[in-house]
Scaffold this active site. Structure first.
Site, mmCIF file in Angstrom:
data_model
loop_
_atom_site.group_PDB
_atom_site.id
_atom_site.type_symbol
_atom_site.label_atom_id
_atom_site.label_comp_id
_atom_site.label_asym_id
_atom_site.label_seq_id
_atom_site.Cartn_x
_atom_site.Cartn_y
_atom_site.Cartn_z
ATOM 1 N N ASN A 4 -4.335 -41.033 -28.774
ATOM 2 C CA ASN A 4 -5.755 -40.697 -28.763
ATOM 3 C C ASN A 4 -6.411 -40.939 -27.402
ATOM 4 O O ASN A 4 -7.239 -40.140 -26.950
ATOM 5 C CB ASN A 4 -6.508 -41.490 -29.837
ATOM 6 N N TRP B 74 -12.965 -32.418 -28.694
ATOM 7 C CA TRP B 74 -13.067 -31.575 -27.507
ATOM 8 C C TRP B 74 -14.509 -31.423 -27.036
ATOM 9 O O TRP B 74 -14.794 -31.484 -25.828
ATOM 10 C CB TRP B 74 -12.433 -30.209 -27.781
ATOM 11 N N GLU C 36 -12.975 -46.037 -36.504
ATOM 12 C CA GLU C 36 -12.315 -44.773 -36.190
ATOM 13 C C GLU C 36 -12.292 -43.844 -37.404
ATOM 14 O O GLU C 36 -12.448 -42.624 -37.279
ATOM 15 C CB GLU C 36 -10.886 -45.029 -35.700
ATOM 16 N N TRP D 118 -15.584 -42.210 -37.671
ATOM 17 C CA TRP D 118 -15.669 -41.068 -36.745
ATOM 18 C C TRP D 118 -15.114 -39.815 -37.412
ATOM 19 O O TRP D 118 -15.683 -38.725 -37.307
ATOM 20 C CB TRP D 118 -14.884 -41.348 -35.459
ATOM 21 N N TRP E 139 -13.551 -25.450 -22.632
ATOM 22 C CA TRP E 139 -12.984 -26.408 -23.572
ATOM 23 C C TRP E 139 -12.343 -25.726 -24.773
ATOM 24 O O TRP E 139 -11.426 -26.286 -25.403
ATOM 25 C CB TRP E 139 -14.065 -27.386 -24.049
ATOM 26 N N TRP F 226 -17.735 -21.456 -16.808
ATOM 27 C CA TRP F 226 -16.366 -21.941 -16.995
ATOM 28 C C TRP F 226 -15.371 -21.119 -16.176
ATOM 29 O O TRP F 226 -15.541 -19.919 -15.960
ATOM 30 C CB TRP F 226 -15.965 -21.864 -18.472
#
Length: 487
Positions: free
Chosen positions: A367, A408, A300, A303, A385, A332
């Site tokens: 998370n 996102w 993690e 990341w 988004w 969208w």
């Protein structure tokens, strides 16, 4: 001047690195300079334009106040300057450097585009008056650009980045740097700071800034988070005791099984090196293998590293643009009514509503739930988004641009190494799998507390709770069709 010091007077420009221990810029300044001072520059108009909200700014200021006290113990004064915008920083630092006869400026590098432009302008401005500027790698383990593909390009996919990253790190232990030495008290320092008032430098750090509201504190905690380096170190020690169970328990929001270090990492009250060093010590120096919990958590943290490297390599990510250009053609929805229901936790989908209410009440979200609510907004509601990304930045106490943008775009299938467009999180199955008894839902959606463990995930019609904002199955099918048409 003593021969051991390269400079007489050094200034440490603090940003999101609010700690004494393992602070590269602070350490290097103390090693290089006979005397050092620290300066923090708040730029509320720019921060607002970056969508940074009250929680993250209030926490930053609270951590800064705690750091000021800690630095004072080492005879290092910390000054505060408020300027509306980044663009004013180079001129202000030039004036300060001239008037206070600063010999060198030290700071830790920042990587979002506007921060990089600001820092480049500062370097050029101070170069004109012969004041060197040193930016150190501190927010990441490796400087962005240090991990390249065989063809010399930045990695766009996480798994090969992770392999190359671990190989590049080798046997590094990432031992934290010590605190800066205690500065000598003599006649030089008082004469240096005598002109502080002329530059609006103050030693009183405000509770809030122009354009920002104060976040209520209870028992010295903001939204349940105790600020500062000591609190961060305590949290790391606590997590050390529970880390072995991280891989098995991290996805269950009713269990306190995550590190909860993200607010401290974001403002720099703890360093990435301190976290990695602890984990590697527990895992015999291994990034993979060994304890499942330790290796999962290290993954993690990689990341986090990956997303920071990405924004440095692809500046368009800092310009509200998707990594995949073709996804800008997605039609969208911009339904403000649907978006407000999502924001307020009134969608009629219990796990989504519980997660959004957790965010609104605590400034933080688990998370697993960040992925669920992001998928729901961008796929089931097909809302841009960027609206969700902005809302998170405004509400999260750990609002980090790189990680937030990366998360996102991952959920919306617009980013690098994103979830395939045809994979859409089903909020009901996610709820049943990770909050089986509805404990988390009951905590944040009290109007559903009396329902059974089965009903609470998909409640029957009720006057106290709204019907679902959309048909999850039909909206999933529509989103897949929309994304498929882009191919």
């Amino acid at each position: 001047m003593s021969a051991e010091f390269a400079f007489q007077r050094g200034l440490v420009w603090l940003r999101n690195d609010l700690r004494r221990q393992d602070n590269t810029a602070l350490y290097r300044a103390a090693k290089s300079c006979r005397h050092i001072a620290a300066l923090f520059i708040a730029c509320p108009q720019t921060w607002r334009s970056h969508d940074e909200g009250d929680p993250v700014v209030a926490f930053r200021l609270a951590c800064l106040r705690e750091l000021q006290q800690g630095l004072a113990e080492r005879n290092i004064p910390l000054y505060f300057l408020e300027l509306p915008k980044f663009e004013q920083v180079p001129k202000a630092l030039t004036q300060i450097a001239r008037r206070l006869e600063i010999d060198a400026l030290f700071a830790n590098a920042e990587y979002p585009l506007n921060e990089w432009r600001r820092d480049t302008a500062v370097r050029e401005a101070l170069k004109k008056i012969d004041v060197p500027v040193e930016y150190s790698t501190d927010r990441t383990l490796l400087p962005p650009g240090a991990v390249k593909t065989g063809s010399g390009d930045a990695y766009k996919v996480f798994t090969p980045f992770k392999r190359a990253f671990i190989e590049r790190c080798g046997g590094s232990e990432f031992a934290p740097l010590p605190q800066p030495r205690v500065m000598d008290e003599d006649k030089v320092w008082p004469s240096w700071i005598a002109v502080e008032a002329a530059h609006n430098l103050v030693q009183t750090i405000p509770d809030q800034l122009r354009g920002y509201g104060a976040v209520p504190a209870k028992n010295g905690q903001l939204l349940g988070w105790k600020p500062g380096e000591k609190a961060a170190a305590k949290r790391l020690r606590q997590f050390r005791e529970d880390i072995d169970g991280y891989a098995d328990e991290r996805d269950f929001p009713a269990i306190d099984a995550t590190s909860r270090l993200s607010p401290y990492l974001n403002c720099g009250a703890i360093s990435i090196r301190q976290c990695v060093h602890m984990a590697l010590q527990l895992n015999a120096g291994q990034w993979t293998g060994g304890s499942d919990g330790v290796s999962c958590w290290l993954g993690e943290l990689i990341w986090r590293e990956f997303y920071t490297h990405l924004i440095a390599a692809f500046p368009r990510l800092c310009m509200h643009r998707p990594f995949k250009p073709e996804t800008d053609k997605v039609p969208w929805s911009y339904s403000e009514a649907d978006f407000k229901r999502w924001c307020r936790g009134k969608t009629g989908v219990p796990i989504v509503d519980a997660a959004m209410r957790q965010l609104n009440q605590t400034g933080w979200m688990h998370n697993r739930l960040r992925m669920v609510v992001a998928s729901f907004l961008s796929k089931n509601l097909l809302i841009d988004w960027r609206w969700g990304e902005r809302y998170f930045m405004q509400k999260l106490i750990d609002a980090d641009f790189a990680a937030n943008n990366g998360g996102w775009q991952w959920a919306a299938s617009t980013g690098t190494d994103a979830v395939p467009y045809f994979r859409v999180f089903n909020p009901y199955s996610q709820s049943k799998k990770f909050d089986r008894r509805g404990e988390f839902i009951r905590e944040f959606v009290p109007e559903l507390r009396e329902l059974s463990d089965d009903e609470i995930h998909c409640p029957p019609p009720s006057a106290d709770y709204p019907p679902p904002i959309c048909d999850v199955g039909q909206s999933r099918k529509h989103a897949i069709e929309v994304f498929a048409s882009l191919r």
